[in-house]
Design a protein around this motif. Structure first.
Motif, mmCIF file in Angstrom:
data_model
loop_
_atom_site.group_PDB
_atom_site.id
_atom_site.type_symbol
_atom_site.label_atom_id
_atom_site.label_comp_id
_atom_site.label_asym_id
_atom_site.label_seq_id
_atom_site.Cartn_x
_atom_site.Cartn_y
_atom_site.Cartn_z
ATOM 1 N N SER A 173 76.272 46.642 5.267
ATOM 2 C CA SER A 173 75.334 46.569 4.142
ATOM 3 C C SER A 173 73.908 46.882 4.596
ATOM 4 N N GLU A 174 73.558 46.463 5.810
ATOM 5 C CA GLU A 174 72.215 46.739 6.323
ATOM 6 C C GLU A 174 72.044 48.214 6.648
ATOM 7 N N ARG A 175 73.104 48.843 7.132
ATOM 8 C CA ARG A 175 73.024 50.286 7.372
ATOM 9 C C ARG A 175 72.870 51.053 6.059
ATOM 10 N N VAL A 176 73.525 50.565 5.012
ATOM 11 C CA VAL A 176 73.351 51.177 3.693
ATOM 12 C C VAL A 176 71.904 51.047 3.239
ATOM 13 N N LEU A 177 71.332 49.839 3.398
ATOM 14 C CA LEU A 177 69.932 49.626 3.035
ATOM 15 C C LEU A 177 69.022 50.529 3.858
ATOM 16 N N ASN A 178 69.308 50.654 5.152
ATOM 17 C CA ASN A 178 68.504 51.507 6.017
ATOM 18 C C ASN A 178 68.542 52.957 5.536
ATOM 19 N N MET A 179 69.725 53.415 5.135
ATOM 20 C CA MET A 179 69.865 54.777 4.635
ATOM 21 C C MET A 179 69.127 54.957 3.310
ATOM 22 N N VAL A 180 69.212 53.952 2.427
ATOM 23 C CA VAL A 180 68.531 54.041 1.137
ATOM 24 C C VAL A 180 67.022 54.149 1.340
ATOM 25 N N VAL A 181 66.471 53.311 2.223
ATOM 26 C CA VAL A 181 65.036 53.360 2.497
ATOM 27 C C VAL A 181 64.652 54.720 3.069
ATOM 28 N N TYR A 182 65.472 55.239 3.976
ATOM 29 C CA TYR A 182 65.197 56.546 4.566
ATOM 30 C C TYR A 182 65.188 57.649 3.502
ATOM 31 N N LEU A 183 66.173 57.620 2.594
ATOM 32 C CA LEU A 183 66.246 58.642 1.557
ATOM 33 C C LEU A 183 65.060 58.541 0.598
ATOM 34 N N ILE A 184 64.643 57.308 0.290
ATOM 35 C CA ILE A 184 63.460 57.133 -0.560
ATOM 36 C C ILE A 184 62.235 57.738 0.115
ATOM 37 N N GLN A 185 62.083 57.476 1.409
ATOM 38 C CA GLN A 185 60.934 58.008 2.121
ATOM 39 C C GLN A 185 60.987 59.524 2.210
ATOM 40 N N CYS A 186 62.185 60.085 2.386
ATOM 41 C CA CYS A 186 62.311 61.554 2.384
ATOM 42 C C CYS A 186 61.895 62.121 1.033
ATOM 43 N N TRP A 187 62.326 61.472 -0.056
ATOM 44 C CA TRP A 187 61.944 61.921 -1.397
ATOM 45 C C TRP A 187 60.439 61.828 -1.581
ATOM 46 N N GLN A 188 59.847 60.715 -1.143
ATOM 47 C CA GLN A 188 58.396 60.552 -1.271
ATOM 48 C C GLN A 188 57.654 61.633 -0.500
ATOM 49 N N PHE A 189 58.139 61.924 0.701
ATOM 50 C CA PHE A 189 57.472 62.955 1.494
ATOM 51 C C PHE A 189 57.581 64.322 0.829
ATOM 52 N N ARG A 190 58.786 64.649 0.357
ATOM 53 C CA ARG A 190 59.015 65.992 -0.185
ATOM 54 C C ARG A 190 58.277 66.210 -1.506
ATOM 55 N N PHE A 191 58.331 65.222 -2.381
ATOM 56 C CA PHE A 191 57.846 65.445 -3.740
ATOM 57 C C PHE A 191 56.470 64.836 -4.014
ATOM 58 N N ILE A 192 55.964 64.018 -3.098
ATOM 59 C CA ILE A 192 54.619 63.454 -3.278
ATOM 60 C C ILE A 192 53.677 63.985 -2.215
ATOM 61 N N LEU A 193 54.030 63.740 -0.948
ATOM 62 C CA LEU A 193 53.106 64.059 0.141
ATOM 63 C C LEU A 193 52.989 65.565 0.348
ATOM 64 N N GLU A 194 54.109 66.211 0.662
ATOM 65 C CA GLU A 194 54.073 67.630 1.020
ATOM 66 C C GLU A 194 53.587 68.498 -0.144
ATOM 67 N N SER A 195 54.092 68.236 -1.352
ATOM 68 C CA SER A 195 53.700 69.054 -2.491
ATOM 69 C C SER A 195 52.220 68.876 -2.837
ATOM 70 N N SER A 196 51.682 67.669 -2.589
ATOM 71 C CA SER A 196 50.277 67.422 -2.900
ATOM 72 C C SER A 196 49.349 68.197 -1.975
ATOM 73 N N TYR A 197 49.768 68.393 -0.720
ATOM 74 C CA TYR A 197 48.926 69.133 0.224
ATOM 75 C C TYR A 197 49.137 70.640 0.140
ATOM 76 N N ARG A 198 50.058 71.079 -0.710
ATOM 77 C CA ARG A 198 50.321 72.505 -0.829
ATOM 78 C C ARG A 198 49.082 73.319 -1.182
ATOM 79 N N PRO A 199 48.171 72.840 -2.071
ATOM 80 C CA PRO A 199 46.969 73.637 -2.365
ATOM 81 C C PRO A 199 46.106 73.899 -1.132
ATOM 82 N N VAL A 200 46.022 72.934 -0.216
ATOM 83 C CA VAL A 200 45.238 73.130 1.008
ATOM 84 C C VAL A 200 45.919 74.158 1.894
ATOM 85 N N LEU A 201 47.238 74.039 2.040
ATOM 86 C CA LEU A 201 47.974 74.970 2.889
ATOM 87 C C LEU A 201 47.883 76.399 2.353
#
Length: 408
Positions: free
Chosen positions: A215-243
């Motif tokens: 169950s803890e490994r599942v939670l670890n994976m869920v947190v990781y996937l959330i962070q990947c989503w945040q990076f892809r659709f919030i962080l990286e896309s927001s800096y696209r105008p600078v790039l």
């Protein structure tokens, strides 16, 4: 052995820096180094490296925000260039409000609490990145600043990548890069520079260890996937105008971050969970630690008045000076019942439950207090500097992990 390791880490860091400059360990003088730090406690340890580099003849130029909290404009060991900053958006009250929300999250179960904290981190990114992008565009469009940096002809950049400004600047001017890093704009630096199997490496913010059931490994994976989503659709896309505006077509944020020459990581492998690492990583945790100096007379008198019981010190770092009122009253009441004297770094309304044994101060010399023979316990939020200074001086820590999902 631990003390020798921590005190030797600064020399290791400097030797690694010299290798990037293609110089002998003694470091030939007159190298021009562009320094892009991060404010708050990150600046405290960056100063240690800068002072040592300056003593060896290097010329240092620090990029600082015009609204900085802690980085001085004038210094005896560097010159500075002021650029637009985001401190007006993220003032100290912002962090105190965030602590209040995280305390509320901690009243729920671990799974729900973890998801709420990750959502809050995503909201923090969303609220702050627009401001950061605006300040970076303003910096790149400031011809006076950019000409000043270009004309100095820097040999390398020393960057704290918890904020992306230094990464973008170094790549724009095509400079070799050295990171002074613990946390990075994507989270834990280890997850960025090395393979990190989720079966035994806990994601930051999951509150897990390297010993996880299913169950803890599942939670670890869920947190990781959330962070990947945040990076892809919030962080990286927001800096696209600078790039897209200032860099060649196809430039992406991850590649820019990973293309650094050397990672000086403010962690010690002995105190980390076992995990893979990479050859261009040097662990320098505790390099800011040093023997304690005498306390100011008034503080020394208070410490000596504690008698054989000694003192307890409390600090929540450079950005959190006060807690919500309910919690502040509870902490003050507990302190009042202790036989020890207490020195509490605190800014705000005086708690009504405060005991005569507790001294409130808006600042104290943390390293010097931790090295005092009468210090018994350090009550802290778990910031990197405080943790390793406590290890260095052999002082137990009582942790208050209010900001356990944020890079501190």
């Amino acid at each position: 052995m631990v003390l020798a390791s921590l005190t030797g880490n600064l020399l290791t860091a400097l030797a690694a820096l010299c290798a990037v400059l293609i110089l002998p360990v003694e470091c030939q003088p007159k190298s021009n180094i562009l320094v892009v730090p991060v404010d708050g406690s990150h600046w405290i340890n960056m100063q240690v490296i800068l002072k040592e580099l300056h003593s060896r003849g290097h010329n240092l130029t620090v990029i600082r925000s015009r609204t900085t909290f802690y980085i001085p404009e004038n210094s005896s060991f560097y010159t500075s260039i002021a650029v637009p900053g985001i401190e007006e958006e993220f003032n100290l009250a912002f962090y105190e409000e965030m602590v209040t929300r995280h305390i509320e999250f901690r009243r729920t179960g671990r799974f729900l609490r973890t998801l709420k904290q990750q959502w809050e981190l995503g909201k923090l990114w969303s609220d702050g990145i627009d401001a950061m992008v605006g300040t970076m565009i303003a910096m790149f469009e400031d011809q006076e600043v950019m000409t000043m940096i270009r004309d100095t002809k820097f040999d390398m950049a020393l960057v704290d990548p918890a904020m992306p400004t230094g990464v973008f600047l170094a790549h724009y001017f095509k400079l070799p890069i050295v990171y002074n890093v613990r946390w990075i704009l994507m989270g834990d630096s280890h997850f960025t520079f090395a393979p990190s199997p989720l079966s035994y490496i806990p994601v930051t913010g999951s509150e897990l260890t390297d010993q996880m059931d299913l169950s803890e490994r599942v939670l670890n994976m869920v947190v990781y996937l959330i962070q990947c989503w945040q990076f892809r659709f919030i962080l990286e896309s927001s800096y696209r105008p600078v790039l897209e505006r200032y860099f060649p077509p196809g430039t992406d944020l991850v590649s820019m971050v990973l293309s650094t020459d050397l990672w000086l990581v403010r962690a010690d492998f002995v105190f980390e969970f076992p995990r893979p690492t990479m050859p261009n990583v040097v662990y320098i945790a505790g390099f800011q630690c040093r023997p304690s100096k005498p306390l100011p007379d008034d503080l020394e008198a208070f410490v000596q008045s504690s008698g054989e019981h000694g003192i307890v010190i409390m600090s929540l770092g450079t950005l959190i000076a006060a807690l919500p009122k309910e919690l502040t009253e509870a902490v003050a009441m507990v302190f009042a019942e202790l036989p020890q004297k207490v020195i509490w770094r605190y800014v705000g309304e005086r708690p009504s439950t405060l005991g005569n044994n507790t001294l409130l101060v808006d600042w104290f010399p943390q390293n010097d207090l931790l090295g005092h023979p009468k210090t018994r316990v350090f009550v802290a939020h778990g910031g990197t500097n405080g943790v390793y200074e406590s290890i260095y001086h052999g002082v137990p820590i009582l942790g208050l992990p209010f900001l356990n999902v944020l890079p501190i």
